[in-house]
Design a protein around this motif. Structure first.
Motif, mmCIF file in Angstrom:
data_model
loop_
_atom_site.group_PDB
_atom_site.id
_atom_site.type_symbol
_atom_site.label_atom_id
_atom_site.label_comp_id
_atom_site.label_asym_id
_atom_site.label_seq_id
_atom_site.Cartn_x
_atom_site.Cartn_y
_atom_site.Cartn_z
ATOM 1 N N ALA A 175 8.512 7.337 -0.235
ATOM 2 C CA ALA A 175 9.761 6.585 -0.787
ATOM 3 C C ALA A 175 9.584 6.822 -2.436
ATOM 4 O O ALA A 175 10.436 7.239 -3.214
ATOM 5 N N LEU A 176 8.261 6.458 -2.827
ATOM 6 C CA LEU A 176 8.188 6.687 -4.292
ATOM 7 C C LEU A 176 8.009 7.821 -4.915
ATOM 8 O O LEU A 176 8.532 8.058 -6.096
ATOM 9 N N ILE A 177 7.426 8.894 -4.045
ATOM 10 C CA ILE A 177 7.321 10.402 -4.466
ATOM 11 C C ILE A 177 8.943 10.803 -4.843
ATOM 12 O O ILE A 177 9.076 11.453 -5.699
ATOM 13 N N PHE A 178 9.616 10.274 -3.831
ATOM 14 C CA PHE A 178 11.110 10.966 -3.861
ATOM 15 C C PHE A 178 11.771 10.537 -5.363
ATOM 16 O O PHE A 178 12.402 11.068 -5.900
ATOM 17 N N HIS A 179 11.547 9.166 -5.414
ATOM 18 C CA HIS A 179 12.173 8.517 -6.710
ATOM 19 C C HIS A 179 11.543 9.144 -7.772
ATOM 20 O O HIS A 179 12.185 9.331 -8.959
ATOM 21 N N ALA A 180 10.239 9.479 -7.835
ATOM 22 C CA ALA A 180 9.446 9.842 -9.106
ATOM 23 C C ALA A 180 10.031 11.154 -9.203
ATOM 24 O O ALA A 180 10.203 11.449 -10.419
ATOM 25 N N GLU A 181 10.184 12.103 -8.300
ATOM 26 C CA GLU A 181 10.755 13.385 -8.555
ATOM 27 C C GLU A 181 12.192 13.358 -9.082
ATOM 28 O O GLU A 181 12.517 14.314 -9.941
ATOM 29 N N ALA A 182 12.926 12.301 -8.661
ATOM 30 C CA ALA A 182 14.306 12.279 -9.076
ATOM 31 C C ALA A 182 14.323 12.021 -10.504
ATOM 32 O O ALA A 182 15.180 12.182 -11.313
ATOM 33 N N LEU A 183 13.309 11.230 -10.921
ATOM 34 C CA LEU A 183 13.018 10.779 -12.324
ATOM 35 C C LEU A 183 12.868 11.828 -13.274
ATOM 36 O O LEU A 183 13.172 12.064 -14.400
ATOM 37 N N GLU A 184 12.030 12.703 -12.733
ATOM 38 C CA GLU A 184 11.337 13.901 -13.485
ATOM 39 C C GLU A 184 12.707 14.638 -13.676
ATOM 40 O O GLU A 184 12.687 15.428 -14.746
ATOM 41 N N ALA A 185 13.593 14.777 -12.510
ATOM 42 C CA ALA A 185 14.512 15.686 -12.677
ATOM 43 C C ALA A 185 15.618 15.028 -13.807
ATOM 44 O O ALA A 185 15.935 16.132 -14.716
ATOM 45 N N ILE A 186 15.804 14.080 -13.906
ATOM 46 C CA ILE A 186 16.618 13.335 -14.894
ATOM 47 C C ILE A 186 15.980 13.523 -16.241
ATOM 48 O O ILE A 186 16.800 13.874 -17.228
ATOM 49 N N GLN A 189 -10.015 11.228 7.981
ATOM 50 C CA GLN A 189 -9.331 12.667 7.489
ATOM 51 C C GLN A 189 -9.099 12.521 5.783
ATOM 52 O O GLN A 189 -8.421 13.459 5.358
ATOM 53 N N GLY A 190 -9.131 11.292 5.404
ATOM 54 C CA GLY A 190 -9.038 11.031 3.750
ATOM 55 C C GLY A 190 -7.849 10.062 3.745
ATOM 56 O O GLY A 190 -7.503 9.707 4.828
ATOM 57 N N ALA A 191 -7.239 10.397 2.524
ATOM 58 C CA ALA A 191 -5.836 9.486 2.326
ATOM 59 C C ALA A 191 -4.657 9.990 2.342
ATOM 60 O O ALA A 191 -4.549 11.180 2.172
ATOM 61 N N GLN A 192 -3.822 9.512 3.204
ATOM 62 C CA GLN A 192 -2.723 10.139 3.327
ATOM 63 C C GLN A 192 -1.535 9.243 3.001
ATOM 64 O O GLN A 192 -1.482 7.823 3.028
ATOM 65 N N LEU A 193 -0.448 9.822 2.468
ATOM 66 C CA LEU A 193 0.900 8.792 2.168
ATOM 67 C C LEU A 193 1.199 8.015 3.174
ATOM 68 O O LEU A 193 1.588 8.798 4.346
ATOM 69 N N ASN A 194 1.723 6.829 3.166
ATOM 70 C CA ASN A 194 2.678 6.214 4.221
ATOM 71 C C ASN A 194 3.990 6.224 3.758
ATOM 72 O O ASN A 194 4.385 7.026 2.761
ATOM 73 N N LYS A 202 0.829 -1.251 0.002
ATOM 74 C CA LYS A 202 0.046 -0.273 -0.059
ATOM 75 C C LYS A 202 0.855 1.395 0.000
ATOM 76 O O LYS A 202 2.167 1.335 0.710
ATOM 77 N N VAL A 203 0.534 2.376 -0.593
ATOM 78 C CA VAL A 203 1.243 3.636 -0.639
ATOM 79 C C VAL A 203 0.405 4.782 0.037
ATOM 80 O O VAL A 203 0.814 5.729 0.169
ATOM 81 N N LEU A 204 -1.069 4.238 0.225
ATOM 82 C CA LEU A 204 -1.859 5.222 1.021
ATOM 83 C C LEU A 204 -2.606 4.756 2.215
ATOM 84 O O LEU A 204 -2.595 3.306 2.216
ATOM 85 N N GLU A 205 -2.461 5.491 3.090
ATOM 86 C CA GLU A 205 -3.658 5.018 4.288
ATOM 87 C C GLU A 205 -4.874 5.780 4.451
ATOM 88 O O GLU A 205 -4.712 7.039 4.404
#
Length: 293
Positions: free
Chosen positions: A39-50, A29-34, A22-25
């Motif tokens: 961790a996935l967002i960090f790598h996604a942003e790094a890929l976007e930068a590349i 209060q709605g869905a929150q990142l776990n 799971k990536v969300l809990e």
């Protein structure tokens, strides 16, 4: 973003099946990142930068340039070793695009982690905890007391902080690594933080105020070399004060540096090696107890 809720839910479900976790809990209060989602967002942003970097390099090469390099710097390196390295680089390879971003130590380290810069030249050894970053020491910087040339203290060869209880200071504002290091200096000398002080987040302002008033400050020699050479400032050796953290270069440990970034790294190493050899051979000349570099 023109995405329906059912469509988004299907995408998230697909992502969680692909990842196997799971990536969300979801709660009241709605869905929150776990932790997995973060961790996935960090790598996604790094890929976007590349990918963004690939687009930039393609455009630059279509314009006849050989490549590019992005550097992160702090004031101590922006005023010293980095300009000298870039002078050598652009003379040897004029068709290179260079981008330099200045920031606090923590800010530019985070930019490096996320792929927004190729190299960071800053103080190292502060325990950032970023295992993915490699670092290499270039030189060690020491503190000096800076004053205007005709200040009553300026003719001394050296001073201790305990000799300076009655002076007025110009000091860095809170929140910076520079301020944190200076606080440790005063604490190690069993002195409290000076109450008679002007505080600013601008190193340029600190130097300008010291030039025109009776105020004094602490600063690395590399930051005032030009002003000392022009006799606008004096720098006096401090006794009983530990050196600042070493200055070095950082890069992402598990990635191959681009040819341009690798060239910059070698230039930085060469400059540091040459400077160390000069320091070992030549003592700073003195004039009336003042370093005149």
């Amino acid at each position: 973003m023109n995405v329906s809720q059912p469509g988004l839910s299907r995408s998230i479900a697909l992502l969680e099946r692909e990842v196997g976790a799971k990536v969300l809990e979801r709660g009241r209060q709605g869905a929150q990142l776990n932790a997995m989602g973060t961790a996935l967002i960090f790598h996604a942003e790094a890929l976007e930068a590349i990918l963004e970097r690939a687009r930039e390099d393609t455009l630059l090469r279509s314009l006849g340039l050989e490549g590019s390099v992005k550097l992160g710097v702090t004031p101590i390196t922006a005023a010293g070793i980095v300009p000298r390295a870039l002078e050598i680089l652009v003379k040897a390879a004029p068709k290179i695009h260079v981008s330099v971003t200045e920031g606090l130590d923590s800010e530019i380290a985070e930019m490096l982690r996320r792929g927004h810069v190729d190299l960071v030249v800053s103080r190292i050894g502060g325990g950032s905890g970023y295992q993915e970053l490699a670092e290499e020491e270039l030189f060690r910087s020491d503190w000096g007391l800076i004053t205007r040339p005709d200040h009553p203290i300026a003719r001394r060869a050296s001073v201790r902080l305990s000799d300076l209880r009655d002076v007025r200071w110009v000091l860095p504002a809170g929140g910076s690594a520079f301020r944190q290091q200076m606080e440790r200096v005063f604490a190690s000398s069993n002195l409290g933080w000076p109450t008679q002080s002007i505080n600013t987040n601008s190193i340029l302002a600190i130097k300008a105020i010291v030039m025109s008033t009776d105020c004094v400050s602490l600063m690395a020699r590399e930051l005032v070399g030009v002003e000392v050479a022009a006799r606008r400032l004096c720098i006096i050796a401090l006794k009983g004060v530990e050196n600042q953290r070493p200055v070095g270069v950082m890069w992402r440990r598990n990635e191959t540096l681009s040819p341009v970034a690798a060239r910059v790294l070698e230039i930085l190493r060469r400059i540091s090696k040459d400077e160390l050899a000069v320091r070992k051979r030549v003592e700073l000349p003195k004039k009336g107890g003042r370093s005149v570099v």
